[in-house]
Structures are given as structure tokens and as C-alpha cells.
Scaffold this active site. Structure first.
Site, short mmCIF file in Angstrom:
data_model
loop_
_atom_site.label_atom_id
_atom_site.label_comp_id
_atom_site.label_asym_id
_atom_site.label_seq_id
_atom_site.Cartn_x
_atom_site.Cartn_y
_atom_site.Cartn_z
N ASP A 135 3.50 -3.60 -11.43
CA ASP A 135 2.89 -2.28 -11.33
C ASP A 135 3.87 -1.18 -11.77
OD1 ASP A 135 0.59 -0.82 -10.82
OD2 ASP A 135 1.05 -0.48 -8.70
N LYS A 188 4.79 5.21 -14.47
CA LYS A 188 4.59 4.76 -13.10
C LYS A 188 5.47 3.55 -12.86
CE LYS A 188 1.12 2.45 -10.12
NZ LYS A 188 -0.30 2.17 -9.86
N LYS A 200 -3.86 -4.54 0.09
CA LYS A 200 -4.71 -5.23 -0.88
C LYS A 200 -5.07 -6.62 -0.37
CE LYS A 200 -2.89 -3.26 -5.19
NZ LYS A 200 -4.17 -2.69 -5.67
N ARG A 241 -0.83 7.58 -8.63
CA ARG A 241 -1.06 9.00 -8.95
C ARG A 241 -0.14 9.90 -8.12
NH1 ARG A 241 -7.27 8.27 -7.29
NH2 ARG A 241 -6.74 6.16 -7.98
N1 BES Z 1 -1.82 -0.71 -9.25
C1 BES Z 1 -3.17 -0.54 -8.90
C2 BES Z 1 -4.11 -0.63 -10.10
C3 BES Z 1 -4.18 -1.95 -10.82
C4 BES Z 1 -5.17 -2.85 -10.53
C5 BES Z 1 -3.29 -2.24 -11.82
C6 BES Z 1 -5.26 -4.05 -11.21
C7 BES Z 1 -3.36 -3.45 -12.51
C8 BES Z 1 -4.33 -4.34 -12.22
C9 BES Z 1 -3.37 0.83 -8.25
O1 BES Z 1 -2.29 1.31 -7.54
C10 BES Z 1 -4.50 0.71 -7.28
O2 BES Z 1 -4.35 0.01 -6.34
N2 BES Z 1 -5.59 1.40 -7.55
C11 BES Z 1 -6.73 1.37 -6.71
C12 BES Z 1 -7.19 2.78 -6.49
C13 BES Z 1 -8.21 2.95 -5.40
C14 BES Z 1 -7.61 2.65 -4.07
C15 BES Z 1 -8.74 4.36 -5.44
C16 BES Z 1 -7.81 0.55 -7.42
O3 BES Z 1 -7.85 0.59 -8.64
O4 BES Z 1 -8.53 -0.15 -6.74
ZN ZN Z 2 -0.48 0.61 -8.10
MN MN Z 3 -2.29 0.68 -5.53
#
Ligand code: BES
Ligand code: ZN
Ligand code: MN
Length: 516
Positions: free
Chosen positions: A297, A274, A286, A363
Site C-alpha cells: 500500500d 501514498k 480489514k 487520503r
Molecule cells: N489501501 C486501500 C485501497 C486498496 C484496496 C488498494 C485494494 C489496493 C487494493 C485503502 O486504504 C482502503 O482501504 N480503502 C477503502 C476505503 C473505504 C474504507 C472508504 C476501500 O477502498 O475499501
Molecule cells: Zn490503504
Molecule cells: Mn485502507
């Protein structure tokens, strides 16, 4: 810093020899006096206990003219012997190298006799392991994550790394040369992965990340193909494209390949990363607290590029199997062209995806990479690495890697590789019962499920793109990709290069992965 070998003999010209020693119970350890007779009379030797991280610097009273293999001797405590591990050795070597840099010692030596003592005590399995890990620790201990210092830095006194780190031997042993090269090569791969993930997003855009893959390919003789945003679109990678369309820095897809002669028809191991160079969340923005950390990321993609650098540095690169690396790079931004919550896109597989949350972008980028891998390469095994979910950090904490796979052999191989030297990998479930939670009312699949079990739902989303018969494993490195607390081998806050050495170790035992 160069890693090399020197005969342990008068006139080696080493500025400082380091000796890692366990905590003593009664008499002082005889090793320093045996190797460096001038140290025998040194009163400080009696006081040195060898406690964890204790250090003592001794000078040959005769100076460089004294004919000792090293002008200085640095004793470094390993702590209690019964608690000793590969980690104690790595931490000691890393600590000692930092100590030497602080004092501007140009050349540092490690007598193999010190490592033999660790082997005899059962702390390391063999000399090759001790040498490999020492070489890696020396380089990683000196890693600095501050890539963007400018004018201030010129004014500041910043000691330079030693020029060389040498293993001091009595008799030359070719296998140990290879072990040192292996450890150093893996560490250089980790360093590259850290650098890529530490660069801020304005200095590491998707195009730049793809360019880093190309540079590694050019340096080591791998092949590399890069697809730009228009090509990604016309190839049908609608999911990766959808992630990138809110940014002026368009997406890239890079394909790295190591194909030894005669292995062109082999089914390759494919590793996909990724590569979200910044994850603002997109329109599903966010919160601002620690959003800046989302510059890393792309740690999964960085690990893939770092792996190829490590392979290029390895002593037996040609003996490796056919390996393909895929980089799915995009910047997730809320620009005017951005994908909206509720939009439906068509992925490369032909499946339609309802994007209910634009922050579940990893994803999407990955699913097209997985489809591409299967359509193009018929992989012997397919492994993806991704900072995929915050939920995985909640489940496994800051250091745990979540391992998702239905393949028992692949699971065992990854867990073995992790156990070998302390990566914290934990098997996570891919329960069929949860798959229905990804149902969309209007498309084939939704890109999110319930928050509960979020790491599992993300992995199940990816599994929707895995064809029957493909052996696939997903590694969620959201926690360990970045650390807030520093350790001897890793300054913080910063990227870790997580996954690089795990994959290297997995490749050292490729039997499972190469069965066609
Ligand atoms: N890149 C983030 C996940 C992440 C969070 C990596 C903290 C490293 C540290 C990912 O793209 C994300 O935002 N995931 C969301 C998914 C949700 C929206 C279903 C999450 O984990 O909140
Ligand atoms: Zn992400
Ligand atoms: Mn994300």
C-alpha cells in the site's frame, strides 16, 4: 546487468545474439543468414516460423573460434506483423533474456539491424525508441520479486543474470547510447519501486521507506529531508500523524528534491506518494483474506522514489526541471494508540476531519502532503500517486489507473504519456455534486463518503486540500500497483512499479507542467 554497445564484428565474444523476427508468410526471413552466414546452412532455419514466443537456438559450428560476432543465435518469434507493437518487442526481448539466463549465457547481444527491420516495418517510430524499450525490457524481464529467500535459496541452483546486454552496431550513434541509458535508467527506477513494494511490512517500515528515499538522494546527489513522528506532530500534520499512531513503527515524511543550478526560484513539479507500509485497516480492520497484499500500500511512494532513481540514472539529469518528491509514510495498525472511528483530527491545512473509517487512511496521509507541497513550493504542477481505493479497482479493473484532475492540459499530458506505450489510464470525474457527500456533522469534513463512487469520493476528499490555482492531478493505482498474474515483464504475484515510467514519459514532455 550492464547495458552497453559493441561493434558487430568478429571476435565480439558475445555468448548469444538474439534476433526478434515476425511470423513469416512465405520464405524464411533473410536477416539471420545475412547477419550470421554460418546460420544460412542451418536446416532449423527453414522450420522457424516466427510465431509469438517461438524460439530457436542455433550454434556456430565453428564455436567461439569461428570468428562470428556471437557463438550462438537465438531467434525469437514476434508473432504476426500486422499485430506488432512496442509491446511485442518488449515481450520478445524480455523472454529472450530469461531464456539466456536459464542457460547461463554470460553476454547477450541484440543487433541493431534487427531493430531497424522493426522500424522499417513501422512497428517502432524510430531507432531511439526501439533501443530505449529494448534496454528497459531486458532489465525488467530479468526481474525476480523473491527478495526474502534465505537458506533454501543457497541450496537451490539459481542461474545468475547475464553480465551484459549489448546492442551490436555497424556504426556508432551517440543518440542511441543516450536512448539505451534512458531505457535502462527507467527500468532501474521501476525495479527499485517493485522491490520497495514487494518487501514485507516488517522489512519495509515507514522509517525504512524514508531511508530508501535518503539512499537514492545520496547516490545521485539529490537533497533529502526526513521528518520523524515527533516532527510530523509538531509541524501540524495531524492527519498523517493520526494514521500512524496505532503502530509502534512511527510515521515519516520525506522530501526529495532535484534542483538543477540556477533553477532554485523555479516553481517545481511536485510528485507525492501514498506510503502506507501496511494497511490493516486500523480499528476498522480489514477482512483477513489477501490482507497481506496491503504490504504494497506504499506503491505510490515507491513510484516516487523509483522516479528519482530513474532521474538520477538519466543521461541528461541536469537538463530536467526542478522536481520535488514527497513520501507520506505510515503504518495503519489497530494498536492501543490507534485513531478511533469518530475521532476528529486537525490536518496541516487547519481543516478538521472526522475519521469515520480508519481504513480510509491513504487520503489522510496524502492530504497533509498536498498541503505541505502547496505551502512550501508553490508547485507548477502537483501530482499524487496512491493505491487509494478498492472502488477504483471495481471501476477500472486490475490494470486501470484512475486519473482525476480539473486541469485539461495536465489531463491531456498524462493521457498522451500513457498512450505512448500502453499504460491504461482512464479519466475519472470530480463532480461537485458529490462533494457534499463528504459532509460531517461535527467537523469540516468526513474522511469517507458513500461506498458508491468510492474512488470519486476519495479524490474529492483530496481536492478539498487543493488551493485555487494549483494544477493538480491524482492517480489512483490501487489496481495496477500489484499483479496477480505474471507477464513477460512482470513476475506475479508482485508489485509492478506502476507510475514510474508514466511519470518519466510525462517529464520527457514537460512544457505543460512547467508553465509558471
Ligand atoms: N489501501 C486501500 C485501497 C486498496 C484496496 C488498494 C485494494 C489496493 C487494493 C485503502 O486504504 C482502503 O482501504 N480503502 C477503502 C476505503 C473505504 C474504507 C472508504 C476501500 O477502498 O475499501
Ligand atoms: Zn490503504
Ligand atoms: Mn485502507
Amino acid at each position: 546487468m550492464d547495458i552497453d554497445f559493441h561493434k558487430f564484428a568478429a571476435g565480439s565474444g558475445i555468448a548469444c545474439a538474439i534476433l526478434p523476427l515476425f511470423e513469416r508468410t512465405t520464405e524464411p526471413d533473410p536477416l539471420p543468414a545475412r547477419l550470421f552466414p554460418w546460420a544460412a546452412e542451418h536446416p532449423g532455419l527453414l522450420d522457424f516460423r516466427g510465431k509469438d514466443n517461438e524460439c530457436l537456438l542455433l550454434h556456430d559450428p565453428a564455436g567461439a573460434a569461428g570468428g562470428s560476432p556471437a557463438a550462438r543465435l537465438l531467434l525469437w518469434g514476434l508473432g504476426k506483423k500486422d499485430k506488432g507493437s512496442l509491446k511485442s518487442l518488449r515481450d520478445a526481448v524480455a523472454g529472450a533474456l530469461k531464456f539466456c539466463r536459464e542457460r547461463s549465457f554470460v553476454s547477450v547481444g541484440l543487433p541493431l539491424a534487427a531493430l531497424e527491420a522493426l522500424r522499417d516495418a513501422g512497428i517502432v517510430a524510430d531507432m531511439a525508441t526501439a533501443v530505449r524499450e529494448s534496454a528497459a525490457a531486458a532489465l525488467l524481464g530479468l526481474y525476480r520479486g523473491d527478495l526474502c529467500r534465505g537458506k533454501e535459496d543457497e541450496d537451490e541452483e539459481r542461474p545468475a543474470d547475464p553480465v551484459s546486454f549489448s546492442f551490436l552496431y555497424d556504426e556508432e550513434e551517440i543518440p542511441l547510447f543516450a536512448a539505451a541509458r534512458l531505457g535502462a535508467g527507467e527500468a532501474r527506477g521501476v525495479v527499485l519501486a517493485r522491490d520497495l513494494a514487494n518487501f514485507p511490512a516488517n522489512r519495509m517500515t515507514p522509517a525504512m521507506l524514508a531511508d530508501e528515499a535518503r539512499k537514492v538522494a545520496e547516490k545521485y546527489g539529490f537533497s533529502c529531508r526526513i521528518f520523524d513522528d515527533e516532527q510530523i506532530f509538531s509541524m501540524g500534520m495531524g492527519a498523517l500523524y493520526a494514521v500512524g499512531c496505532g503502530s509502534r513503527n512511527g510515521p515519516r515524511f520525506a522530501v526529495l528534491e532535484h534542483c538543477p543550478e540556477g533553477k532554485e526560484e523555479d516553481r517545481p513539479l511536485v510528485v507525492a506518494g501514498k506510503g502506507i507500509t501496511f494497511d490493516s485497516g486500523g480499528i476498522s480492520l480489514k477482512p483477513s483474506a489477501s490482507m497481506h497484499e496491503m504490504k504494497s500500500d506504499m506503491a505510490g511512494a515507491a513510484a516516487v522514489i523509483g522516479l528519482f532513481a530513474a532521474l538520477g540514472e538519466a543521461p541528461d539529469c541536469a537538463g530536467l526541471p526542478r522536481i520535488v518528491g514527497l513520501i507520506a509514510a505510515a503504518e495503519n495498525m489497530p494498536g492501543g494508540g490507534a485513531t478511533r472511528p469518530g475521532d476528529v483530527i486537525t490536518a496541516l491545512s487547519g481543516n478538521t476531519v472526522e475519521i469515520q473509517n480508519t481504513d480510509a487512511e491513504g487520503r489522510l496521509a496524502l492530504c497533509d502532503a498536498l498541503t505541505y507541497a502547496q505551502k512550501t513550493f508553490r508547485p507548477s504542477a502537483l501530482i499524487d500517486l496512491a493505491t487509494l481505493t478498492g472502488a477504483c479497482v471495481i471501476a477500472l479493473g486490475d490494470y486501470g489507473i484512475g486519473l482525476f484532475t480539473d486541469d485539461g492540459e495536465l489531463r491531456a499530458a498524462v493521457l498522451d504519456a500513457a498512450r505512448e506505450d500502453g499504460d491504461l489510464v482512464w479519466p475519472m470525474p470530480l463532480w461537485d455534486e458529490y462533494d457534499k457527500n463528504l459532509k460531517s456533522e461535527i467537523a469540516d469534513v468526513s474522511n469517507i463518503g458513500p461506498r458508491e463512487g468510492g474512488a470519486i469520493h476519495a479524490a474529492l476528499f483530496l481536492r478539498r486540500f487543493i488551493e485555487k490555482g494549483t494544477r493538480w492531478a491524482h492517480l489512483d493505482i490501487a489496481g495496477p500497483g500489484w499483479v496477480g498474474k505474471s507477464s513477460p515483464l512482470n513476475p506475479a504475484p508482485g508489485a509492478t512499479g506502476a507510475g514510474v515510467r508514466l511519470l518519466c514519459r510525462l517529464l520527457r514532455d514537460t512544457r505543460v507542467l512547467l508553465r509558471a
